[in-house]
Structure formats: structure tokens, C-alpha cells
Design an enzyme around this catalytic site. Structure first.
Site, PDB file in Angstrom:
ATOM      1  N   GLY A 157       0.822  -1.195   0.000  1.00  0.00           N
ATOM      2  CA  GLY A 157       0.000   0.000   0.000  1.00  0.00           C
ATOM      3  C   GLY A 157       0.859   1.249   0.000  1.00  0.00           C
ATOM      4  O   GLY A 157       2.054   1.214   0.316  1.00  0.00           O
ATOM      5  N   CYS A 158       0.257   2.364  -0.350  1.00  0.00           N
ATOM      6  CA  CYS A 158       1.004   3.627  -0.448  1.00  0.00           C
ATOM      7  C   CYS A 158       1.451   4.104   0.931  1.00  0.00           C
ATOM      8  O   CYS A 158       2.633   4.388   1.145  1.00  0.00           O
ATOM      9  CB  CYS A 158       0.176   4.679  -1.166  1.00  0.00           C
ATOM     10  SG  CYS A 158      -1.497   4.901  -0.528  1.00  0.00           S
ATOM     11  N   TYR A 159       0.516   4.180   1.876  1.00  0.00           N
ATOM     12  CA  TYR A 159       0.904   4.581   3.233  1.00  0.00           C
ATOM     13  C   TYR A 159       1.911   3.610   3.844  1.00  0.00           C
ATOM     14  O   TYR A 159       2.894   4.034   4.456  1.00  0.00           O
ATOM     15  CB  TYR A 159      -0.329   4.659   4.141  1.00  0.00           C
ATOM     16  CG  TYR A 159      -1.196   5.873   3.987  1.00  0.00           C
ATOM     17  CD1 TYR A 159      -0.694   7.156   4.159  1.00  0.00           C
ATOM     18  CD2 TYR A 159      -2.551   5.752   3.707  1.00  0.00           C
ATOM     19  CE1 TYR A 159      -1.510   8.276   4.045  1.00  0.00           C
ATOM     20  CE2 TYR A 159      -3.379   6.871   3.605  1.00  0.00           C
ATOM     21  CZ  TYR A 159      -2.857   8.128   3.774  1.00  0.00           C
ATOM     22  OH  TYR A 159      -3.669   9.226   3.682  1.00  0.00           O
ATOM     23  N   PRO A 160       1.678   2.285   3.744  1.00  0.00           N
ATOM     24  CA  PRO A 160       2.664   1.368   4.315  1.00  0.00           C
ATOM     25  C   PRO A 160       4.066   1.553   3.742  1.00  0.00           C
ATOM     26  O   PRO A 160       5.054   1.474   4.472  1.00  0.00           O
ATOM     27  CB  PRO A 160       2.081  -0.014   3.975  1.00  0.00           C
ATOM     28  CG  PRO A 160       0.597   0.224   3.992  1.00  0.00           C
ATOM     29  CD  PRO A 160       0.439   1.582   3.364  1.00  0.00           C
ATOM     30  N   THR A 161       4.172   1.837   2.437  1.00  0.00           N
ATOM     31  CA  THR A 161       5.513   2.014   1.871  1.00  0.00           C
ATOM     32  C   THR A 161       6.274   3.116   2.596  1.00  0.00           C
ATOM     33  O   THR A 161       7.406   2.922   3.054  1.00  0.00           O
ATOM     34  CB  THR A 161       5.411   2.330   0.366  1.00  0.00           C
ATOM     35  OG1 THR A 161       4.838   1.201  -0.291  1.00  0.00           O
ATOM     36  CG2 THR A 161       6.771   2.640  -0.233  1.00  0.00           C
TER      37      THR A 161
END
Lengths: 347, 347, 347, 347
Positions: A152-156
Site C-alpha cells: 500500500g502507499c501509506y505502508p511504503t
């Protein structure tokens, strides 16, 4: 240069991720885009849907049915959560490598998936097969995989901000607060009250407080990296910009450190990672826009005895499309950086 | 209506705070603006400097020297830190009430001031005389004061976000993290690399990490409210909008609570405060823009056992000019809400 | 102050115009808002639909059916084109004055309406009864009217930009080019591809080229003011801002003039019009935002022998809601400027 | 691939044009950047000045004095008007091809230059030597030139919008009105009141009405293309976006036409021009952002008997840096499109 090109397909072309994948892959030296699919727009030219591509990618959009018969090296699934798993189930035997950009195979088990996505999973065997596609952390596993769950974008941004500390087991497991901010494209291409200009422009707010799905994705990866279960306070906010995520991560360490030690730890951890830039001042989302970079500033606050690590990425690229290309490079065994040399577009 | 009007002066009219003060005070039912001063623009019409006022406030800007001889009820000092104290020193004997919008009298002592502002203070007696002008917390003291230090913009949102919990001594003193975001007007009217459109637009970043002056202002007020010394992790960020502050505040409580208890605590604490709105969903800066409101959403995350309290204000109003007018109302003994009924401008 | 207040209703509260009407009318000294209606949200509080009003306008939204029995002085119809005429037809006998903010009664005849709106008109008698509500041009007629067609946003800026010249019969009838630019709120509150943040932000484009409905509205008013039929080239564009219209109008004059004569002509024409400000430099939309002002800069280009007249308004106020209030003041015979003293919100 | 690369230098690296040149040239297959100069920042790394380039272009900035001794194929002058001519004078004998991005050699004579730039020219011989670098119109002359005056940003969009009609002598010479709108980067990197975020954001206005220097540049090129002197009404406006120019051009034709004829005329004229896209709907600046494209929509308004031709470019690329690279390609005799295949960045 008679180099053979790998054949790929992009499944789901109407969203931002699909169009960014097309942009990157069409200029990748080792790749040929064989098919781009869209059920709702099949028959139209890709550039009719995304006019910026006029004259560059004018090929016709097709139904995903064409994939059945096609011989392809890589399939990119740019589909919504809950839809993607149907296609993985259907196509995992085909011999194509699959990179799934949805959340359907990012978590550790069907049970965890069901708890956070409120949906039964239709392809539970996939969890065993799938690798979590964070190239800076799991390159060796990714190289061996035929199914990669693109993070995911936030997790990255969140994971990269604190990974060096978790990998050294230096963080107090329940001390982590991640205050994250994303540009509007993270909300997707669909028109809704949330994406209406007048609700976003000149505005700012938090959403999904205490319950956003990326929370568990971050927690599971941190738990993998360290010992013991990690619980993270994760709060996303909506920025009035198109692109970019900034994650401001706070953590208490198990022992005190210094700015010098902290900087060195990050520099060492990321020294062979071509797309992470460790910085000595706070990063800006505009300094990574349009690129595959993740800029990170680790800061030791000796007054409060906390680490603040701030990471910036382009949510559509490092947080989605270019990360998928990076994973593809690893899976195909070609140069890790191929097709990923975009310089950030600023201003 | 032959009501006598109070005479006021605005010292320093070139900045955003000065122009917002003029806007509010010119429409205040009990006030007459006798003088507006600007050393660099003396002689010009106020509306020449701020063209939006053409036809509404066309009076001439004057040198601050005119204040010496004037009989005024209230002086608003909209001056930079370090300049304001000279004028307080010069004018505190005049019999006018003084509301200082700079940081010169917000802290507890000259020593603390010098440590955080890197500047020697020229009017150390002022610290005794000054009240901290947070009307929701210190109305009684403000009513008795002739010198009020108008709070900083970040402190206003930060303090109001957690005040109900600190007042009940419910917070673990070293657990507080405040991740705050401000619109660009917080950086002031001066043209610089930091305020250049291309560095702000479509951008977002943290600044002053671990060292912003508002940190100590917040800590001192929380320490006042509770028992024992409070240490706060405060990180400001720059939003690509004109106006608005959102403070996302995280804290561990001394004992567990529930959402119901938490909401009730906030509602009770703010029940007689006309400009604080306790909300049941995350606030938006655009819902308070152009108004004196502070919207607060207190959230209990039972998974992490933390409070997240999110507060939104207009940094130029509740964070500066309208707060000063609120303080003036209290100091003059007129209706608390007079002149402050602006409905937020949205969209 | 036991002044009797006039009772009004706002029909259609979900859009931007409805919420701006509520904002203005709730603070108007002579007005009481008796009803606010919304078919889709009846039963909700107004502030639930528009959270910025929390604590200020919390009254319940009602079905328009309540109007039947109500005794009201003024009805504001903030409804879409083609819907409004049904209500005018139903209510014109009621004795309430009606101000229609749609386009249903702005044109000269049912035939012209049908040609430009592609819709048959259901209340053709209305065209006789209706006055065109441009207060700067037709105040006397408006005072006598029971039905006022509130002008379109683009027409307001466009007409005011050149009215002094048309009124003096100084313009070559076929020379007029109006290049107009509007903020996104002109597109309405409905979520669509056109209002999606990512299609508006950092973008700019023309639309409705050669065929926008406001063209005929502008042409008819100019024809009224002057002798002979006027044909206008009108091109609207979409600005990535919330509010504001700027109309850049170009015209050839029948005889040459000078800057001095031109400026004097505009100043004389607008000298008793409290909300038009004739300027000596190009106006900005931000200098009128949140206010009822129209700023105009008339420029004589002696090199090209053309007039360029640039007008700026807030499309939601002077282009809609505050213009409706201005019309109401005239219709009720109260002070023309009552409730319209908002100072522009800048920055 | 042992292809010999051409050596180039960028003179003046602190501005937006300099940094965009570096971005394009560093990824151009035939080019090596030998020197980047900046007098005020000499000694710093390029990526210190422009942090987005960290890890990609870290070479040291040098004083322009190093150019004296260097053997270079091409010099790019990214300097202000009035400064550039000094360097052309000094270096025109060196044997390097020079591409001047300032306005110093764009006009027809020293006299015209002095009239519009209020400055005496120090290298009047340059006017004979210089070619006007609009690749779509003057490719053959550019190929023969050693000194190319890169067109202005507004002139590029304006000229391309109407060139097909002027080339066919179809336009009434005094009928042209060009209403143009530019993103803020056109105002340059310097911090000033004009570039302050709060004056640009949510704002829009015209400037330089009737007197902008690009007027004469446009007029001279149209006069070249057609017969007789052309006089143009040109009005620039400032958009609250980083990048992009949209020119809305209006013209009366010498005889009537049809939409079909008009479209065909444009398609024929631009058929071999790889970077002009003739469109059938109004172009958006975001559809060309980050690319070398010029999108044009020619429209015949049969009601008014006027052509409206709307052109969109990225002002920093097609309006400056990528146009310079295009000129370089022509001057060096390499492939016209080399290094210019950037797909627009949207959203």
C-alpha cells in the site's frame, strides 16, 4: 539492439495506477505492453480515456477475457480490493508472473484479511504464494516469487521510515505513532463527495482515525522485521495536492542514541538501495514527485528522547506503479533500476 | 443607538494579523478604530496597502509616534517578536489596555524567553503583568489584566485539543505527541524562498523539527493546567493552503476510558465556551475558515489505548486576530461574543 | 430595537447558492429565515448538511410542501434550471415576492429560452412578470417587481464590465469578445468527473466554446442597453480555485477615446452604485472574495484602439447569493446595502 | 553503444529554466553536460540548489569563467534579459552553437528591442546572426544557425495557435485578440510580492495589460508568416498553478470557413510536426504538463464568424527548456525528437 522484450498486460486501466503503469512500462527498455484491459471502456483507445497519452499510447482497451489465451510474462492487476483475488485465482496457473496492486494478498492470512477488509477471501492459498513486494526489504524473496503483493502507499512510506530501527530491534513496540498525509489521488479516480474539488481544495482533515486498513499492513511488516508484536498508531490525513505522501513517524527507542548514530544507521541500512535517499533535513513531497524515490530524514530529539523519522514518496509511483515495476525488474531478473530513472518534476 | 464606542489602535498594519484585526474591529459594534500605524507605509491609505478594503477602510496609516499623545482604550500590537516588547515597555504606563500578538510575553520568564527566542528581553517586568490570553481557560484573569499576551496559533489549537484531559490530570505527562499542520499565512507576509508559490503549492513538509518555539509555550500551559512538568513532542508542517491549522494530538491516559466518557468530558469542559465545537467526526480546516471557531474531535482508540484529539482553527483568527478581539471583549467587560459572529466561509 | 423582521424561505439548500443565501440572510438585520427546504435532505439539520454552520444555523430542513401554507415575504429559489419554473408557476399567486436564482426567467421569451436551454418552458407568462435583477442597471424596475430573475454569474461580471459603454452607445456591436474565467463552484455541488479534484487542480481549460447559455443572456442585456442587436463572443474557462469570476472584455469603440475619458465614464456611471469599485489597475478575484463587490478596471489601449475592461466578482455572492439579497432589499424597500457589508476575505 | 556524446554547458542554473534544461539534457541519449554555471552558487552541488536532483545530478556549479577555455558543442544561456547579450557577444566567436533562452535576440532589430525592453543593446550584430527558434515554423533556418533565440513562453503558444491561418493569409490583420494565462513559474524563481503564495493561491488577475513585451514578439512572427503588418491584442493573466500556458486566440478571417476546413487546415499544417497535437475538444494544461507537446483546438464559431484557437503548453518545457533542446537537436543534425519523449504527468 535486438534485445527480446518481455510481454506484459495491465489489467484495469481506468484508474490512476493503471495509467501510471502504462506511462512507465511504455518507456521501459525491456518491456512491451501487449494488452491493457478495461471492462467499462473496452474498445476505446487508451488515449481516449487518458488524453495526455494521445500520440504515445493509442492502443485499444480490451476486455480482460483476452488474457486467457495470451502468453504473457507479467500481469499487473490494477484492480480494486476484493476484485483482484478473483483474477489471481483464475490466472495463477497460467505461468505469468503476477503483481497485484490491490490489498488482497498483502496481509498474513485470510483471517486477518477478513477482519480488516470485512470480506471473505476467495483464494486463500494465495497467502502462501504471495510475497510482500517491498523491494528494499525483501528483494531476495521477491526474485523467487510468481505472485507479489505490491504494498500500500501509506505502508511504503511508513515502513521505510522506521525499518532500519525495527531491523535492529531498537524500538519500543507500542510507542510508534505514524501521522501520515496523502495527496488526493490516493482516494482514487471515482467522483464522490470526498473527491469534489471544493471539499479538498484549501482544506485538510484526518480520516479513518483508529481504523484505516493500512494500520495492520504496517504492523505486520514491523512485526516481521523485529521480534514481538508491534502495535502502531496510524492516522491518515488528506492533503489538497494531487500526489505525495508524507509520513511523520514517532518512536521511543529501547536505548538512547545520538543524531550521528541514527544517521549512520539509516545510511548503512539503505546504502545499496538506489531509490532511498537519506537526508539531513525534512523531505518535501515535491522533491520526489513523479519519481520512484523515497526521501527519509531521521531525527533524534534528545530533549524528548524520541526518534522522528519523516519519509516522502509519490503515492502513485513509489506507493504504487513504480514499486510494481521495481518488483517486476526483480522478478524478471533484469536490472533493478531499469525504467525507473525519472527525475522528480519540480516545480 | 448613541452607545459610546471604545477607541482602539492597531500598531503594525502591513501583516496578515494587522489586516484581519482591521477587518474585525471595523465591524465590531462597540469599537472605533482611531489609528492604524505602519512605519514603512505611513501616509498611504490602509486600502492602498490592502486593496480588498477599498471603500471600507480608507483611513491613512500613521507612524506609531501618534500613539504617544492619543487617548485610547486598547492598543493591539501586531508586531514581530522582539519588536513588540519595546512598545510595551514604552506604553504600559499610558492607561491603555495592551494586547500583544507577538511571542514576547507568552512565556513564564525572561530566562525561558531568552532560551527559546535567542534574544535578551528588554522589559522583564512585563512577565509579571501579562496574562496568557486563552479565553477558554483564563477568562477571569484576562478580565483583570491590562496586558494580555495573545497565544500563538499552534499553541491555541494544541492547547485546546488536550486541555480537558490535562485539567483532569488524566494524561501521562511525557506521552504527548502533537503533529500540527498550518497554512502558509503562518509564515507571514514577507516574500522569501519559503513563501514562494512554487515552493508551497503542491508541496508539503515538516519544519522546525524538535525545536519550534511554540513547543515551550504549549508545554508551559499544559504544566499550568495539570500537576508536574509536561514535555511535548511538537512537529509543525506547512500546508499548501492560505489559512488553517489542524493539530493532531496523541496522548496516553493515566487510566483507560471509553469514547462516551471522553466525549462527555470534552462537552462538559467546553459547554459554556461559545467558540469551541466538540464534534463526533474529524474536523476540517475549511469548516472554521474565516471564523473564530475551534472544532475538536476527541477519539478514544481502544486498540492502542490512546486518545487522539484533533483540533481545527483559522490560524489568522482564532490563532491570532479574533482571539485578540475575544480578549479585548473580556478586558473591556463587554459581551464576550461581540463582533465575533462570522460564519465560516465555505467553500 | 423592536423592528419587525421580514420572513423569508430558501428553497433548495443543498447547493452552494443555498448555503451562501443562508449565511447572508441569517445575519441580515431585517430578515428572519422561516424555512429552508431540501427534498433529499428533509428532516436533517441544515448544519448536518453544511457542517460549517454548526451552532449557528441548526434549524431543520423541510420539504418544499411547507411553503404552501406559509405566509412569507420573500421566497428564494435556489434550484436548477428547468425545476425552478415549476415552483414559480405554483407559487406566483401566493403574495410572496419571488427571487429566482435559476436561468428560467432571465431571457426575453419562451422561444429564446427553448433555443438555448433545449427545454420547453412551463410558465410562459412569467417572462412578462419577471424583471432582470441587475441592481446597478435596473433598480427602479426591480423595486416594482414581484418576480426577479437573478442574473447568471458570468453575465453579472460581463455586463457590468461594459455597461457604461453600451449605455452611451459607444461600442461597435459585433466587436465584443469576453474571455471569462470562473472558479469551480460555478460547476455546482454535484460530484462528477468535471468536479473531481484531480481534473481541476493544477489545471485550466476552456469549455462550452461558442455555445454557453450565458452568451445569449449577455447579448440580450447589451442589446437592451444600447441600440441594435449585439453579438458577443463569450468563452468561459475553469479556474482551479473555489470562488471568483474574472471577465476580460474586449471591444472596439465607435470613436476613439482616452484613458481619462474612459475612466471618467465608468466613475460617473457607477458613482451611486455602492458595490462597484472602479479601479486603476487590474482587479484580482481574491480582492472581492466573500463580498458583494464588483471591481472593474477599464483600460484604453491606444496602440490597438480597443477598450479592455476587466471585472472581478465572487461568483457565489455578487454572481448569485448576495445579488439576490441586494434584489430583495430593493423589492422590500429597505436600505440597499443592508446585510451586504462583508469585507473581502483575503488572504 | 560507444556513441560519441556532444558536450554542452548550461549557463545560469538557479532558475526554473536552468533546472529543467539539466533534467532533460541529463537524460538525452546524445548529450553530456560538461558544465553548469551559477555565479551566486558556484562551488555548491547542483543538487544542493535543487534537492530533487540528489543522487542524479550532483556535479558542482562553476563560474561562467570556465566556459572561456572549454570546448563545447552547445551553450545554453538561461539568463535574464539584458544579461544574456553580454555573453553572446563574448562567446559567439568560440565555435560553440549558442541557444539563448532570454529575449535578447528574439526581435527584428536593436531599435525594436530598445523600444520594448527599455534597454540599449550591446551586441547589435547578433540580430543578423540569430534565428527565431520556433521549430515547427523555421526548422530549416535553425539547422543552419549558430545562434538561436529561443521563443518566449507566451509567444510559443500564441504563435502556434494561429500560425496555420496566418501562413495561408486568412486572417484579418487587426482582428486578433489573444487572451493568455500562465502558471506562476513564468514569473521566475525570485521571491517577491508577486510570487508570494498568498497573492497567487486562490487568486487570478491580468497583468501587463496593453504593454507586455511578448506582444511585439508575437506580432513580428505573425507579420513574417503573412503579408502586411499584424497588430495583436495580447493580455496575459496569472494562474494559480505551477506550470502551463493556455492561449485563447480570437480572429476574424478574410473569408468564411467551416469547422471541417479549419480542422483540416490545422492537421495538414502540423502533420509532420511530432509535438503538436490538433484536438477536437478544448485542451487542458494538465494534459501537456511535463512534456514538449503543444495541444491545439481550432474552432469555427459560425454564429460570430470568428476562429477561436486554443493552445496549451508547459511554459517551462515547450515554452522554454524542451524547445531549446528541440532547437539543439536541429542544430546538431540529430534526430528531432531525441530526448523529448516525456509523457505528460497527469494527475
Amino acid at each position: 539492439m535486438t534485445k527480446q522484450k518481455y510481454k506484459v498486460a495491465i489489467i484495469g486501466a481506468s484508474g490512476f495506477t493503471g495509467s501510471e503503469l502504462a506511462r512507465l512500462l511504455s518507456q521501459h527498455p525491456n518491456i512491451e505492453i501487449s494488452h491493457i484491459t478495461s471492462e467499462s471502456h473496452a474498445g476505446k483507445a487508451f488515449s481516449e480515456l487518458h488524453p495526455q497519452f494521445l500520440g504515445m499510447i493509442d492502443q485499444k482497451l480490451e476486455s480482460a477475457a483476452v488474457i486467457e489465451e495470451a502468453e504473457l510474462d507479467v500481469l499487473f492487476l490494477a484492480l480494486p480490493h476484493g476484485v483482484s483475488m478473483d483474477f489471481v485465482k483464475k490466472w495463477h496457473h497460467k505461468g505469468s508472473k503476477i503483481i497485484d496492486l490491490s490489498g488482497d494478498f498483502r496481509l498474513s492470512s485470510p483471517e486477518v484479511y477478513q477482519e480488516w477488509y470485512n470480506k471473505e477471501h476467495v483464494f486463500t492459498e494465495g497467502f502462501e504464494k504471495a510475497s510482500y513486494g517491498q523491494p528494499e526489504l525483501f528483494a531476495e524473496k521477491i526474485k523467487q516469487s510468481n505472485l507479489v503483493a505490491n504494498p500500500g502507499c501509506y505502508p511504503t512510506a511508513s515502513i521505510l521510515s522506521l525499518a532500519p530501527l525495527f531491523a535492529e530491534n531498537m524500538i519500543q513496540n507500542h510507542s510508534v505513532v505514524i501521522d501520515a498525509k496523502s495527496g488526493l489521488t490516493g482516494a482514487g479516480v471515482k467522483a464522490s463527495e470526498n473527491t469534489h474539488f471544493s471539499n479538498v481544495n484549501e482544506n485538510f482533515k484526518a480520516y479513518g482515525v483508529g481504523e484505516h486498513r493500512h494500520t495492520i499492513e504496517i504492523e505486520e511488516q514491523f512485526s516481521c522485521l523485529s521480534d514481538g508484536e508491534v502495535r502502531v498508531q496510524f492516522t491518515p490525513h488528506l492533503l489538497p495536492v494531487d500526489r505525495g505522501i508524507l509520513a511523520t513517524s514517532y518512536a521511543k527507542t529501547k536505548k538512547l542514541t545520538t543524531q550521528e548514530e541514527l544517521t549512520k544507521l539509516y545510511e548503512d541500512f539503505y546504502q545499496d538501495k538506489p531509490f532511498v535517499r537519506v537526508k539531513t533535513s525534512p523531505p518535501s513531497i515535491k522533491d520526489v514527485r513523479g519519481s520512484h524515490y523515497c526521501d527519509i530524514f531521521p531525527f533524534w530529539d534528545k530533549r524528548t528522547e524520541r526518534v522522528i523519522a519523516i519519509a516522502a514518496i509519490d503515492n502513485l509511483l513509489k506507493g504504487a506503479a513504480s514499486q510494481a515495476v521495481h518488483n517486476m525488474n526483480l522478478m524478471l531478473g533484469i536490472e533493478e533500476t531499469a525504467g525507473l530513472n525519472q527525475i522528480p518534476l519540480r516545480p
